[in-house]
Design an enzyme around this catalytic site. Structure first.
Site: not given
Ligand code: NDP
Length: 281
Positions: A53, A97, A120
Site C-alpha cells: 500500500k 490494517q 477503506d
C-alpha cells in the site's frame, strides 16, 4: 479458453491516471494527498500488505504515514492512534490494517475512523451509503472487481451474478455493487445447499471464500465471467479459491491469482484517498 482479466496491468494504468490527477489538483491544494495506516502487531501477511500500500501510494505521489503499535497494544492505544490520524490535517484518508490482534474489537476501531477519512470504505456510515446508493468511499476489494469488469466492458445489467462469501469486507458489499449495476444477485455462503447448482446458473461468478480450489472448474457455466478474490498460500505459492485451469476451459473471462483482484484492491485504496483529498476546499 478464457481471456485473462489482468489486474496487474489495470492497476498500473489506474495508478498512472491517479498520478496525473494528483499533479493537477496539487496546483490548487499545494500539498500532496496523505494516506495513513495503523498497523498493530507483527503479522507477516499484514506487513506485506502495508508495504504494498505504501509503495503504491508513493508511486502516485501521495505522502504515506504508518503508525505502528506492538501486538500487545491495548484497544485504548489503537483508538488513540486512530484519533491521531483523524486529527492530522495532512492525512486525507487512512485505514486500520485488519485483522487486529485478539481482544481488540474491530468494529469499535473501524467505527472510530472519521467517515470522511475512511480510505477503506468500511465505516458503517460509508457501508450505509453503499446500501442507499449514495456517493462515498467504497470498500476497496469489491470496487477493484468492478473496475476489472468495467475495463473488459462486461455488461452487468440483467445478468445472473453469484457472489460466494458474505464478509462485510468483500462478499456483502460486492453483492450490493453488482445490484447497483442491475445484476440479479445471489449471495452464497457456507450454508448454501447447492453451491454447484447456484454457480452453474451464473453468468458472472465472484468467489471470496478463502479455501484453495473450493470452487470446482466444472461447476462454471460455459462462457461465464469468473472473478477469484481468494488469496491462499499453498506450498509457498499463492492460489485462489477457484480451480483455475478447469474453470479457464469453460469461462469467457477469468482472473488469475496472483495478479487479478489483489493489485486492484491497493489501487482502489489510493483512489479513495485521492478522491477524499480532491474534495478538500
Ligand atoms: P471471511 O473468512 O471473512 O469470509 C469467508 C466467507 O466464505 C464466509 O462468508 C463463509 O461463509 C464463506 N465460505 C467459507 N467456506 C465456504 C464454502 N465451502 N462454501 C461457500 N462459502 C464458504 O473472508 P474474506 O471475505 O475476508 O476473504 C475471503 C478471501 O478473499 C480470502 O482468501 C482472503 O484472503 C481474500 N481476500 C482477498 C483480497 C484481495 O485483495 N484480493 C482482499 C480481501 C480478502 P459463512 O459466512 O457462512 O461462514
Amino acid at each position: 479458453m478464457a481471456t485473462l482479466l489482468d489486474g496487474k496491468a489495470l492497476a498500473a494504468k489506474i495508478r498512472a491516471d491517479l498520478k496525473a490527477r494528483v499533479l493537477l489538483t496539487m496546483k490548487r491544494l499545494r500539498r500532496p494527498p496523505g494516506l495513513g495506516v495503523v498497523l498493530v502487531g507483527d503479522d507477516p501477511g499484514s506487513a506485506v500488505y502495508v508495504r504494498n500500500k505504501e509503495k503504491a501510494a508513493l508511486e502516485v505521489g501521495l505522502r504515506s504515514a504508518v503508525v505502528r503499535l506492538p501486538a500487545d497494544a491495548r484497544e485504548a492505544e489503537v483508538l488513540a492512534a486512530v484519533d491521531q490520524l483523524n486529527a492530522e490535517p495532512g492525512i486525507d484518508g487512512f485505514l486500520v490494517q485488519l485483522p487486529l490482534p485478539a481482544g481488540i474489537r474491530e468494529a469499535t476501531v473501524v467505527a472510530r475512523v472519521l467517515p470522511e477519512k475512511d480510505a477503506d470504505g468500511l465505516h458503517p456510515e460509508n457501508l450505509g451509503a453503499l446500501l442507499k446508493g449514495v456517493a462515498a468511499p467504497r470498500p476497496c476489494t469489491p470496487a477493484g472487481v468492478m473496475a476489472l469488469l468495467d475495463s473488459a466492458k462486461i455488461e452487468l445489467a440483467g445478468k445472473r451474478a453469484v457472489v460466494v462469501g458474505r464478509s462485510a469486507i468483500v462478499g456483502k458489499p460486492m453483492a450490493m455493487m453488482l445490484l447497483e449495476r442491475h445484476a440479479t444477485v445471489t449471495l452464497c455462503h457456507s450454508r448454501t445447499k447447492d453451491l454447484a447448482g447456484e454457480i452453474g446458473r451464473a453468468e458472472v461468478v465472484v468467489v471470496a471464500i478463502g479455501k484453495p480450489g473450493a470452487v470446482k472448474g466444472d461447476w462454471i457455466a460455459e462462457g461465464a465471467v469468473v472473478v477469484d478474490v481468494g488469496i491462499n498460500r499453498v506450498d509457498g505459492k499463492l492460489t485462489g479459491d477457484v480451480e483455475f485451469a478447469a474453470a479457464s476451459a469453460r469461462a469467457s473471462y477469468i482472473t488469475p491469482v496472483p495478479g487479478g483482484v489483489g493489485p486492484l484492491t491497493v489501487a482502489m485504496l489510493v483512489q479513495n484517498t485521492v478522491e477524499l483529498w480532491e474534495r478538500k476546499p
